[in-house]
Design a protein around this motif. Structure first.
Motif, PDB file in Angstrom:
ATOM      1  N   ARG B  79       0.875  -1.168   0.000  1.00 45.47           N
ATOM      2  CA  ARG B  79       0.000   0.000   0.000  1.00 45.47           C
ATOM      3  C   ARG B  79       0.912   1.219   0.000  1.00 45.47           C
ATOM      4  NH1 ARG B  79      -5.459   1.699   2.882  1.00 45.47           N
ATOM      5  NH2 ARG B  79      -5.081   3.918   3.106  1.00 45.47           N
ATOM      6  N   PHE B  82       3.372   2.644   2.896  1.00 46.54           N
ATOM      7  CA  PHE B  82       3.718   1.646   3.919  1.00 46.54           C
ATOM      8  C   PHE B  82       4.982   0.913   3.480  1.00 46.54           C
ATOM      9  CE2 PHE B  82       0.155   1.247   6.967  1.00 46.54           C
ATOM     10  CZ  PHE B  82      -0.704   2.198   6.410  1.00 46.54           C
ATOM     11  N   TYR B 171       4.782  -1.936  13.439  1.00 43.93           N
ATOM     12  CA  TYR B 171       4.326  -0.580  13.755  1.00 43.93           C
ATOM     13  C   TYR B 171       5.117   0.066  14.892  1.00 43.93           C
ATOM     14  CZ  TYR B 171       0.516  -1.157  10.458  1.00 43.93           C
ATOM     15  OH  TYR B 171      -0.214  -1.342   9.301  1.00 43.93           O
ATOM     16  N   PRO B 174       9.907   3.214  13.691  1.00 46.07           N
ATOM     17  CA  PRO B 174       9.655   4.612  13.319  1.00 46.07           C
ATOM     18  C   PRO B 174       9.492   4.821  11.813  1.00 46.07           C
ATOM     19  CG  PRO B 174      11.351   4.490  15.008  1.00 46.07           C
ATOM     20  CD  PRO B 174      11.058   3.065  14.601  1.00 46.07           C
ATOM     21  N   TYR B 177       5.868   5.259  10.915  1.00 48.88           N
ATOM     22  CA  TYR B 177       5.042   6.303  11.537  1.00 48.88           C
ATOM     23  C   TYR B 177       4.349   7.180  10.485  1.00 48.88           C
ATOM     24  CZ  TYR B 177       7.305   5.327  16.070  1.00 48.88           C
ATOM     25  OH  TYR B 177       7.764   4.742  17.216  1.00 48.88           O
ATOM     26  N   ALA B 179       3.357   6.484   7.572  1.00 48.15           N
ATOM     27  CA  ALA B 179       2.263   5.799   6.883  1.00 48.15           C
ATOM     28  C   ALA B 179       0.962   5.899   7.678  1.00 48.15           C
ATOM     29  CB  ALA B 179       2.621   4.326   6.662  1.00 48.15           C
ATOM     30  N   VAL B 180       1.069   5.920   8.991  1.00 47.93           N
ATOM     31  CA  VAL B 180      -0.150   5.956   9.802  1.00 47.93           C
ATOM     32  C   VAL B 180      -0.443   7.379  10.284  1.00 47.93           C
ATOM     33  CG1 VAL B 180       0.148   3.564  10.496  1.00 47.93           C
ATOM     34  CG2 VAL B 180       1.036   5.370  11.977  1.00 47.93           C
ATOM     35  N   GLY B 181       0.316   8.335   9.793  1.00 48.06           N
ATOM     36  CA  GLY B 181       0.044   9.721  10.161  1.00 48.06           C
ATOM     37  C   GLY B 181       0.442  10.062  11.577  1.00 48.06           C
ATOM     38  N   TYR B 182       1.356   9.283  12.128  1.00 45.32           N
ATOM     39  CA  TYR B 182       1.798   9.512  13.508  1.00 45.32           C
ATOM     40  C   TYR B 182       3.064  10.363  13.472  1.00 45.32           C
ATOM     41  CZ  TYR B 182       3.845   8.227  18.101  1.00 45.32           C
ATOM     42  OH  TYR B 182       4.414   8.238  19.345  1.00 45.32           O
ATOM     43  N   PRO B 183       2.986  11.560  14.003  1.00 46.52           N
ATOM     44  CA  PRO B 183       4.178  12.430  13.938  1.00 46.52           C
ATOM     45  C   PRO B 183       5.306  11.971  14.849  1.00 46.52           C
ATOM     46  CG  PRO B 183       2.156  13.691  14.305  1.00 46.52           C
ATOM     47  CD  PRO B 183       1.832  12.255  14.580  1.00 46.52           C
TER      48      PRO B 183
END
Lengths: 519, 255
Positions: B79, B82, B171, B174, B177, B179-183
């Motif tokens: 995807r 990712f 997950y 780092p 991160y 890819a999942v929108g985690y800053p």
């Protein structure tokens, strides 16, 4: 053997280069919510105290706020603890400070209805809100426990606040044990700024200041007995980096032993020492089994930032005869926590993860242990010595988990979520009230839906009748003269609230009984 | 006539001697497993090692790591954005997680991976007489799903063990991160405590008893987002998400 130190300090496994023997007044096994408070109070009375802690010692500056570092470092079984069938993931701290060093800071006094149940069923006549009030008040003052201010409620918790409000359900901001909290959101990974008043920065330093010695990376293996007395605690030293045995041993020969390893490790230590009390040790373990529902919102939630828990709803804590109650809270939404909690796999799981920033995680915690027929779970030892936790999930509990999940789905919808998802392996999607009934037809069965516990209680239950309990109302282990149990394992039922303040308060009280027992 | 224990199936690791504890209990399926011949051709199929270059593993054999990486390839399909499991060195990361476990737990995990890979197991459990690593992606997905939804609790447990190992390792990297929108964490590791400590309000006058949540609700919180004192927000907010359904009606509709 026989290296003696006199000053209070924290000693890590790295510093223990030879076998040690200690002869204190009191040996406290475990440095969490129970052990730390007892240790501090006894040390303040001038007693010589040694604390043994299996986990490592970390300072706030050691916290890198990475899940991959924090869970293996700070949690039991390196973050892998679970029931034997993996149906329930068990979040439990294993570090100096125990679970108080990783929990989400929620602080409730023991509800009076719980005390009333204990008085009626277990003969704990002295346990009333009034009797415990001074103990709670003292702890609350020391730990700066106060209600989370409104501006400290993050969007994840606000979903619960808003949703419960629109549904007309009870809701409240929670009290938290923090001082100078910046609402970072990383409580579960060890506070990087030392703002949580966990045991490692409150009662344990108090104890050390009064001469207590704390051995970190030092795992109590067994208790040595002579008649009705425990004469020694045998411990092995672990390498702080590898967590493997170094070969060094610590033997503590105290006048009194206080077991404070928590509801799983205290029973396990007793069982390893062949203290079973006719099968009652390790029985009646309660977990507040938790179901979660994820909501996806049109706006960012960023559930990884902000105080992890600041709102709770106790609307459904009492649901009538024969029913198990539940209460609602929020859980942080960091990537590993979310990814391992989510149902589904492959593209579906990935699609959810791609929207993590818009996800809110709410949880329903079931209040187990109050139905007459409920026996909860068990702690036992495998043939190779590993701890085994079993928790058969009764029909009444599944019903509560299902109804709790429905309540959470409704909260999400009321709060404006586009959709809510259960944590089933085949997730149930709820986009409207008409979808909620889908949860009735979902498979509520072990390992088909993810369950959790962050609250471990029981396993060494307190009671007036020695035939039905492990410890006396004075916290003394039955059939033993100089052993006390001061941790969550003495709770005869679960609580219906997050347990840390109950354990703090009981430990504050228990210190008086322990002090009286040092003769 | 010689009769084997019908309730147990052995998945022995290279060099491991059979013994009472060297068995993975499989309940009813054990009998079916043995009925098709525990030592036949299907049981001898070997995993072809396909691992990207990486450091030595301390728990998993190259074959076992190959199986776990094949599982990871399906649990984290391709995807945009990712990283592939190999790109985050997932084999080494999973191995590091396993290395922290008790040796007995490590052995259980390795047996599980072997059983999952087994062609014979594939035939018995899922009518797929092939190694998991040799199956097509579609068949691999079927086998994963069959384990996840099995009537046999032990297979669901096994599936969960692999799933958690893969997802926690992936997950937790780092590199995933973005890819999942985690800053990521809001403080740098060297960050100090905020200079001006906010003064918390005085403890609320909570009466002993029912706890805060049972008391009347406090004032309505304002809808403004939470304030982060002394902490710079590293990323701007994500664009508004229109939230189309994740699950198509055909998958999740109970009608």
């Amino acid at each position: 053997m026989a290296e003696r130190r006199s000053e209070g300090r924290i000693v890590t496994g790295r510093e223990i280069a030879q076998d040690l023997e200690e002869r204190p007044d009191v040996c406290v096994v475990g440095s969490g919510a129970g052990g730390a408070v007892v240790a501090a109070r006894l040390a303040e009375r001038g007693l010589k105290v040694v604390v043994l802690e299996e986990g490592g010692y970390y300072r706030p500056s050691d916290a890198d706020m990475q899940e991959a570092t924090a869970y293996p470092r700070l949690y039991q079984d390196h973050g892998q603890r679970a029931t034997a069938d993996l149906a329930i993931t068990i979040l439990q701290g294993r570090t100096v400070g125990g679970s108080t060093a990783v929990n989400w800071t929620t602080s409730f006094r023991t509800p009076e209805r719980v005390f009333a149940h204990w008085r009626a069923v277990y003969g704990l006549d002295a346990f009333t809100s009034e009797a415990l009030a001074p103990h709670f008040a003292a702890v609350e003052a020391r730990l700066n426990i106060h209600e989370q201010p409104d501006e400290g409620v993050n969007a994840n918790n606000r979903a619960l606040w808003d949703g419960a409000g629109k549904l007309g359900w009870a809701r409240a901001r929670t009290r938290r044990n923090v001082d100078g909290c910046a609402n970072l959101g990383y409580c579960g990974m060890g506070c990087p700024i030392g703002a949580r008043t966990s045991m490692d920065i409150s009662y344990l330093p108090d104890a050390v200041e009064h001469g207590a010695r704390l051995y970190a990376n030092t795992r109590a293996v067994s208790l040595e007995r002579a008649g009705r007395r425990v004469t020694a605690v045998h411990a092995e030293v672990l390498d702080p980096v590898t967590d493997r045995r170094t070969g060094r041993r610590v033997v503590v020969r105290p006048r009194v032993v206080v077991l404070s390893g928590g509801a799983i490790n205290t029973p396990a230590l007793l069982l390893r020492s062949d203290i079973r009390l006719a099968g009652k040790v390790g029985a009646r373990t309660f977990l507040h089994p938790v179901a979660g529902v994820m909501g996806l919102y049109p706006h960012p939630i960023e559930g990884y930032y902000g105080a992890p828990q600041s709102v709770a709803s106790h609307e459904f804590v009492e649901r009538g005869p024969g029913k198990i109650g539940f209460f609602l809270e929020a859980a942080p939404v960091h990537p590993v926590l979310a990814a391992t909690a989510l149902g589904g796999s492959g593209a579906l799981h990935q699609a959810f993860m791609a929207r993590l920033s818009h996800a809110s995680a709410l949880i329903a915690l079931t209040v187990d242990g109050f139905l007459p027929e409920e026996e909860g779970g068990t702690v036992s030892l495998r043939s190779d010595g590993r701890v085994r936790i079993d928790y058969p999930l009764r029909a009444e509990l599944w019903e509560a988990l299902r109804e709790g999940s429905k309540a959470l789905a409704r909260v999400h919808l009321a709060a404006g979520a586009s959709a809510a998802y259960t944590l089933h392996e085949d997730p149930v999607e709820v986009r409207a009230e008409s979808d909620v009934a889908k949860l009735d037809r979902a498979p509520w069965e072990a390992c088909r839906v993810q369950l959790f516990t962050a609250h471990q209680m029981g396993g060494c239950a307190m009671g007036r009748d020695p035939e039905r309990s492990c410890t006396s109302p004075e916290f003394r282990l039955h059939a033993h003269e100089n052993v006390f149990v001061v941790d969550g394992s003495v709770l005869p039922t679960s609580l219906g609230v997050n347990p840390q303040l109950t354990i703090f308060g009981l430990a504050h009280l228990a210190a008086e009984h322990v002090a009286a027992g040092v003769r | 006539m010689y009769r084997r224990r019908p309730q147990r199936v052995s998945i022995l690791l290279p060099g491991e001697r059979p013994g009472r504890r060297g068995f993975l209990k499989l309940g009813l399926f054990g009998a079916a497993f043995l009925a098709v011949g525990g030592s036949g051709y299907l049981a001898t199929r070997r995993t072809r090692v396909r691992l990207p270059a990486g450091g030595p593993l301390s728990v998993f054999s190259p074959e076992e790591a190959t199986v776990l990486m094949a599982v990871a390839e399906r649990l984290v399909p391709e995807r945009a954005g990712f990283p592939r499991p190999a790109a985050v060195k997932l084999a080494e990361k999973m191995d590091r997680v396993a290395a922290m476990a008790d040796p007995a737990t490590q052995l259980e995990l390795r047996r599980l991976v072997r059983l999952f890979e087994s062609a014979l197991g594939g035939l018995v459990f899922d009518r797929q007489p092939q190694l998991f690593t040799e199956a097509s992606p579609a068949h691999q997905d079927l086998r994963l799903r069959a384990w996840a939804e099995s009537r046999i609790a032990l297979r669901r447990t096994g599936h969960l063990a692999m799933k958690r190992l893969v997802y926690a390792s992936y997950y937790g990297s780092p590199e995933t991160y973005a890819a999942v929108g985690y800053p990521g964490p809001p403080l740098r590791p060297s960050a100090e405590r905020p200079a001006s400590r906010p003064t918390p309000p005085a403890p609320s006058p909570s009466p002993p008893g029912e706890g805060a949540a049972a008391r009347p609700a406090g004032p309505e919180p304002s809808p403004r987002p939470p304030r982060r004192r002394g902490v710079a927000k590293p990323f701007e907010a994500q664009p508004v998400d229109q939230s189309p359904p994740l699950i198509s009606p055909s998958v999740n509709d109970d009608g």
